[in-house]
Each structure stands twice: as C-alpha cells, then as structure tokens.
Design a protein around this motif. Structure first.
Motif, PDB file in Angstrom:
ATOM      1  N   PHE A 241      -8.755  -6.386  10.176  1.00 37.65           N
ATOM      2  CA  PHE A 241      -8.337  -7.560  10.921  1.00 37.65           C
ATOM      3  C   PHE A 241      -7.372  -7.160  12.016  1.00 37.65           C
ATOM      4  CE2 PHE A 241      -5.759  -6.945   7.193  1.00 37.65           C
ATOM      5  CZ  PHE A 241      -4.470  -7.001   7.677  1.00 37.65           C
TER       6      PHE A 241
ATOM      7  N   THR B 139      -4.485 -14.171  13.879  1.00 42.99           N
ATOM      8  CA  THR B 139      -5.114 -13.130  13.067  1.00 42.99           C
ATOM      9  C   THR B 139      -6.587 -13.456  12.836  1.00 42.99           C
ATOM     10  OG1 THR B 139      -3.042 -12.633  11.927  1.00 42.99           O
ATOM     11  CG2 THR B 139      -5.071 -11.904  10.870  1.00 42.99           C
TER      12      THR B 139
ATOM     13  N   THR C 212     -10.159 -11.898  11.035  1.00 42.48           N
ATOM     14  CA  THR C 212     -10.641 -10.946  10.035  1.00 42.48           C
ATOM     15  C   THR C 212     -12.105 -10.607  10.270  1.00 42.48           C
ATOM     16  OG1 THR C 212      -9.106 -11.818   8.368  1.00 42.48           O
ATOM     17  CG2 THR C 212     -10.979 -10.527   7.563  1.00 42.48           C
TER      18      THR C 212
END
Length: 227
Positions: free
Chosen positions: A147, A166, A168
């Motif tokens: 990530f 963020t 992933t």
C-alpha cells in the motif's frame, strides 16, 4: 525542497543527510556439474534521517526525518539447465522495512509501499525430435499485498485536495508466456506475451504521492539474426 514539518511557519530547515550502515552475507553453490546455480543472501540495512513526505506548502514539499529505519530480508535464486533443453530461473525475496517505533515508512526511496514478498519463476523447454526447432516457455511473478499514500487529486474536494490517502494493492500474480522458432543457426522468431490474463493492478504506488496502473497485456513479435 525538504524542510522539517515542525518548522513550516518559520525559517526553512534542511534535513540532515541520510546516515546508516548495512550488513550482508551470502553463499553460492553449483549442482549437476555446474548446470544449476544457487544463491542465498541475507541482509540488514539501518538508516537515520530518511526523508518522509508530510504535506505541501504552496509550491514546496514538507518532509520529516525518520530515525532508526531498518530493512531486513533475504533472497534465494536458482538458475540453470535442469536437463537438455529445459531451463529454469526462480527466485524468492523477503524485504521488511519499519522505523524505530515499528511503524511504516513512506519515503520516496526507502519505503514500506513495496511488497514484502516477491516470487518469480520462469521456465523454457526446447522440444525434441521433429519439433526441436521450437522452444516454449512460461513464467509467473507473484507479490504480496502492499500500500502507499497517494495525494487526493480531486480539486472539487477543497477539504481533502492534496492530502494523502492510503490505497491498498492486494497481492497478485502475473503470467508471461513465449514461443520461439529457430529456422536455422542464424534466424529465429520469438513471440512474447506479458500479463497473459490482462491483470489490472497498481504499481509504483506511493512514489512521490502518486500511483499508476501496471502494464496491461502486451504482445511482441521479434525476429533475430545471429551472425
């Protein structure tokens, strides 16, 4: 321009240069009379003052210095000819990066946005008998989940625009294949297919706050003349 995040409103402060040390040990071996080679390497890298992106101020970027960042891991590789016409290349890599507090590192150079585990296997086989001019091959590359922090690009979102988010990328595998036909000792033609099943995936996730898709299925036909 790298500056200390605690000094955003004050004078610009340059980060100290990266310092650290590395340790590596390895061993090599041969099997089947040297036809198959094996390699194993173990390593640990310790670094201070790694520049980690924090945010942006106008046209400047703000970084903080990460202390005690460490990377540890190992690599195993096998390569060679297992028997007449059958070649194999295989490898496994484990790479673990954290800071002194055990947290993730979001640096443009040293980062945990890369997968911790990578496996690559590729094999080719030259057929025998009447088909001995034909060579076929296939391979798989697999990597574990990773990530990264990507800057939100939507200017309509005035609150979160330019702030890190963020993302992933789950673990995935890519399959490649090839076929080569040798007409004579000089002329050969090879068909290569990368990402055979047209897998959609992110690569380079988190590099300088950006992310982009990996290469889709590609087909390449080449003809080679050896003198």
């Amino acid at each position: 321009l790298g500056i200390d995040a605690t000094d955003i409103l004050g004078d610009v402060v340059l980060l100290d240069p990266v310092q650290g040390n590395s340790h590596e040990a390895g061993i090599k071996a041969e099997y089947f009379g040297g036809r198959l080679n094996a390699r194993f390497a173990l390593y640990r890298i310790e670094q201070d003052n790694i520049a980690e992106y924090v945010s942006g101020v106008d046209t400047e970027s703000v970084y903080r210095a990460v202390q005690g960042a460490s990377t540890k891991g190992f690599e195993i590789e096998l390569a060679g000819e297992l028997r007449d016409g059958w070649n194999l290349s295989a490898g496994y890599t484990y790479n673990h990066t954290r800071d002194a507090e055990g947290d993730y590192v979001y640096s443009s150079v040293l980062q945990t946005t890369a997968p911790e585990q990578v496996v690559r296997v590729f094999s080719t086989y030259r057929l025998s008998g009447a088909w001995d001019r034909l060579t076929v091959g296939a391979g798989v590359s697999w990597q574990s989940e990773f990530f990264g922090n990507v800057l939100r690009p939507d200017p309509a979102d005035s609150v979160n625009f330019g702030q890190p988010s963020t993302i992933t990328q789950p673990g995935y595998a890519l399959v490649d294949a090839m076929v080569r036909y040798r007409f004579n000792e000089h002329l050969s033609t090879t068909l290569n297919v990368k990402n055979l099943f047209d897998k959609t995936y992110y690569t380079g996730l988190g590099n300088f706050g950006t992310g982009f898709y990996g290469e889709p299925r590609t087909v390449q036909l080449t003809t080679r003349w050896d003198f």
